[in-house]
Design an enzyme around this catalytic site. Sequence first.
Site, PDB file in Angstrom:
ATOM      1  N   LYS A 108      10.191   6.752  15.415  1.00 40.04           N
ATOM      2  CA  LYS A 108      10.978   7.373  14.341  1.00 40.04           C
ATOM      3  C   LYS A 108      12.305   7.918  14.887  1.00 40.04           C
ATOM      4  O   LYS A 108      13.341   7.796  14.241  1.00 40.04           O
ATOM      5  CB  LYS A 108      10.174   8.481  13.646  1.00 40.04           C
ATOM      6  CG  LYS A 108       8.904   7.987  12.934  1.00 40.04           C
ATOM      7  CD  LYS A 108       9.192   7.002  11.798  1.00 40.04           C
ATOM      8  CE  LYS A 108       7.948   6.646  11.002  1.00 40.04           C
ATOM      9  NZ  LYS A 108       8.152   5.608   9.989  1.00 40.04           N
ATOM     10  N   THR A 153      -2.196   8.435   1.764  1.00 39.91           N
ATOM     11  CA  THR A 153      -2.115   6.962   1.823  1.00 39.91           C
ATOM     12  C   THR A 153      -3.147   6.474   2.843  1.00 39.91           C
ATOM     13  O   THR A 153      -3.978   7.230   3.306  1.00 39.91           O
ATOM     14  CB  THR A 153      -0.713   6.504   2.293  1.00 39.91           C
ATOM     15  OG1 THR A 153      -0.542   6.890   3.658  1.00 39.91           O
ATOM     16  CG2 THR A 153       0.420   7.072   1.453  1.00 39.91           C
ATOM     17  N   SER A 210       9.888  10.436   9.164  1.00 42.35           N
ATOM     18  CA  SER A 210       8.857  11.481   9.158  1.00 42.35           C
ATOM     19  C   SER A 210       9.462  12.669   9.885  1.00 42.35           C
ATOM     20  O   SER A 210      10.441  12.526  10.629  1.00 42.35           O
ATOM     21  CB  SER A 210       7.649  10.957   9.929  1.00 42.35           C
ATOM     22  OG  SER A 210       6.890  12.011  10.451  1.00 42.35           O
ATOM     23  N   TYR A 263       4.592   7.094  17.838  1.00 38.25           N
ATOM     24  CA  TYR A 263       5.061   7.282  16.464  1.00 38.25           C
ATOM     25  C   TYR A 263       6.380   8.057  16.464  1.00 38.25           C
ATOM     26  O   TYR A 263       7.366   7.632  15.855  1.00 38.25           O
ATOM     27  CB  TYR A 263       3.987   8.028  15.666  1.00 38.25           C
ATOM     28  CG  TYR A 263       4.273   8.146  14.181  1.00 38.25           C
ATOM     29  CD1 TYR A 263       4.246   7.022  13.362  1.00 38.25           C
ATOM     30  CD2 TYR A 263       4.550   9.381  13.596  1.00 38.25           C
ATOM     31  CE1 TYR A 263       4.490   7.132  11.988  1.00 38.25           C
ATOM     32  CE2 TYR A 263       4.797   9.501  12.240  1.00 38.25           C
ATOM     33  CZ  TYR A 263       4.765   8.375  11.436  1.00 38.25           C
ATOM     34  OH  TYR A 263       5.012   8.489  10.088  1.00 38.25           O
ATOM     35  N   SER A 316       0.841  -1.203   0.000  1.00 41.27           N
ATOM     36  CA  SER A 316       0.000   0.000   0.000  1.00 41.27           C
ATOM     37  C   SER A 316       0.879   1.257   0.000  1.00 41.27           C
ATOM     38  O   SER A 316       2.067   1.191   0.328  1.00 41.27           O
ATOM     39  CB  SER A 316      -0.861  -0.064   1.276  1.00 41.27           C
ATOM     40  OG  SER A 316      -1.375   1.174   1.650  1.00 41.27           O
TER      41      SER A 316
HETATM   42  P1  NDP Z   1       0.073   2.875   4.421  1.00 42.91           P
HETATM   43  O1  NDP Z   1      -0.812   2.578   5.588  1.00 42.91           O
HETATM   44  O2  NDP Z   1      -0.562   3.164   3.112  1.00 42.91           O
HETATM   45  O3  NDP Z   1       1.121   1.690   4.228  1.00 42.91           O
HETATM   46  C1  NDP Z   1       1.737   1.099   5.309  1.00 42.91           C
HETATM   47  C2  NDP Z   1       2.408  -0.181   4.858  1.00 42.91           C
HETATM   48  O4  NDP Z   1       3.038  -0.782   5.985  1.00 42.91           O
HETATM   49  C3  NDP Z   1       1.416  -1.183   4.297  1.00 42.91           C
HETATM   50  O5  NDP Z   1       1.955  -1.818   3.182  1.00 42.91           O
HETATM   51  C4  NDP Z   1       1.240  -2.172   5.426  1.00 42.91           C
HETATM   52  O6  NDP Z   1       0.968  -3.465   4.888  1.00 42.91           O
HETATM   53  C5  NDP Z   1       2.628  -2.142   6.043  1.00 42.91           C
HETATM   54  N1  NDP Z   1       2.620  -2.656   7.394  1.00 42.91           N
HETATM   55  C6  NDP Z   1       1.926  -2.216   8.483  1.00 42.91           C
HETATM   56  N2  NDP Z   1       2.147  -3.028   9.518  1.00 42.91           N
HETATM   57  C7  NDP Z   1       2.992  -3.998   9.081  1.00 42.91           C
HETATM   58  C8  NDP Z   1       3.576  -5.137   9.686  1.00 42.91           C
HETATM   59  N3  NDP Z   1       3.350  -5.458  10.982  1.00 42.91           N
HETATM   60  N4  NDP Z   1       4.383  -5.918   8.942  1.00 42.91           N
HETATM   61  C9  NDP Z   1       4.623  -5.624   7.641  1.00 42.91           C
HETATM   62  N5  NDP Z   1       4.100  -4.565   7.024  1.00 42.91           N
HETATM   63  C10 NDP Z   1       3.281  -3.763   7.736  1.00 42.91           C
HETATM   64  O7  NDP Z   1       0.984   4.074   4.912  1.00 42.91           O
HETATM   65  P2  NDP Z   1       2.181   4.903   4.218  1.00 42.91           P
HETATM   66  O8  NDP Z   1       2.470   4.398   2.876  1.00 42.91           O
HETATM   67  O9  NDP Z   1       1.862   6.321   4.409  1.00 42.91           O
HETATM   68  O10 NDP Z   1       3.368   4.560   5.235  1.00 42.91           O
HETATM   69  C11 NDP Z   1       4.637   4.108   4.806  1.00 42.91           C
HETATM   70  C12 NDP Z   1       5.707   4.772   5.651  1.00 42.91           C
HETATM   71  O11 NDP Z   1       5.725   6.171   5.386  1.00 42.91           O
HETATM   72  C13 NDP Z   1       5.526   4.618   7.165  1.00 42.91           C
HETATM   73  O12 NDP Z   1       6.748   4.257   7.748  1.00 42.91           O
HETATM   74  C14 NDP Z   1       5.115   6.011   7.613  1.00 42.91           C
HETATM   75  O13 NDP Z   1       5.501   6.285   8.929  1.00 42.91           O
HETATM   76  C15 NDP Z   1       5.852   6.865   6.607  1.00 42.91           C
HETATM   77  N6  NDP Z   1       5.305   8.219   6.461  1.00 42.91           N
HETATM   78  C16 NDP Z   1       4.039   8.409   5.991  1.00 42.91           C
HETATM   79  C17 NDP Z   1       3.521   9.690   5.890  1.00 42.91           C
HETATM   80  C18 NDP Z   1       2.132   9.945   5.405  1.00 42.91           C
HETATM   81  O14 NDP Z   1       1.622  11.062   5.594  1.00 42.91           O
HETATM   82  N7  NDP Z   1       1.478   8.991   4.761  1.00 42.91           N
HETATM   83  C19 NDP Z   1       4.325  10.866   6.263  1.00 42.91           C
HETATM   84  C20 NDP Z   1       5.640  10.555   6.729  1.00 42.91           C
HETATM   85  C21 NDP Z   1       6.096   9.279   6.820  1.00 42.91           C
HETATM   86  P3  NDP Z   1       0.077  -4.595   5.557  1.00 42.91           P
HETATM   87  O15 NDP Z   1      -1.032  -3.934   6.289  1.00 42.91           O
HETATM   88  O16 NDP Z   1      -0.338  -5.387   4.371  1.00 42.91           O
HETATM   89  O17 NDP Z   1       1.002  -5.372   6.432  1.00 42.91           O
END
Ligand code: NDP
Length: 272
Positions: A159, A190, A142, A155, A17
Amino acid sequence: MKNRFKDKVVIVTGASSGIGEAVAREFARQGSRVVLAARSEENLRKIRDEIIAAGGEAFCVKTDVSSEEECRRLVEKTVEKYSTVDILVNNAGISMRAAFSDVDLKVLHRLMDVNFWGTVYCTKYALPYIVERKGSLVGVSSIAGFHGLPGRTGYSASKFAIHGFLETIRIENLKKGLHVMIIAPGFTATEIRKHALQADGSEQGDSPRDENHMMSAEYVARWVLKGIRKKKRNKILTWEGRLTALFQRIVPAFVDWAYYIEMSREPQSPLK
Ligand code: NDP
């Protein structure tokens, strides 16, 4: 121009995702061999199939990054298939939204387990290969990793911990040609806010912010690749973030208030 990413073996965690998915697709477009890791196998398979249909190379390994065993298996499966690892993008992550006074501590444990320990476990098993290849180790952080974000104790803590961890890995491997990059996107549209944990550990379901005025995951992905290509150390993707990182050193109390005011304006803000 030589394509630096052609045939490179790249593991992307959280590839089912958002930012991770976009990063995986971007690497595949550049000719990398991409290993997609996350828990939602169905999403991973769909993304893998689309990458392959577009002429790319990918495979997926269902992985819960909070499990050391599953992270070890992720790297083993990668090496079994492609013999090595050139790049690891530690992207899997979850968020939270609750005041510390109200939060069940299991929420903070979960944040650390996924965000911090997930990064540690994957790095532990992939690092020997990445060092051998003089490759890149990436942490998707972040601005909450530069200054505490109210309502997000777990969170921010996770980080900050990632920063300390990756910086130390960088120094320990200074003589070995390892590239380590911490990248901090701004608010990105996202699923993260929908899955953010509330005080009792349940998911919040809805985003409290306007997701239409955020950067796209694809934009972040392009910067991840650009940052690796240029061997960046830290990359903060917004000017607000860059100012925060600067002001945080010279006028930290100002940043405290700016964060407080900004986050207390969110609908149903946990800040009282
Ligand atoms: P999403 O929720 O869209 O994606 C998160 C991803 O992490 C998913 O693929 C999910 O897959 C995976 N994930 C969650 N828990 C687990 C787990 N236990 N094991 C393996 N995979 C896991 O969020 P983002 O794309 O936004 O987040 C990605 C990164 O970007 C994060 O580290 C976030 O902190 C960082 N970020 C995001 C920001 C934003 O505004 N969106 C801003 C700054 C940083 P699944 O559920 O299938 O396991």
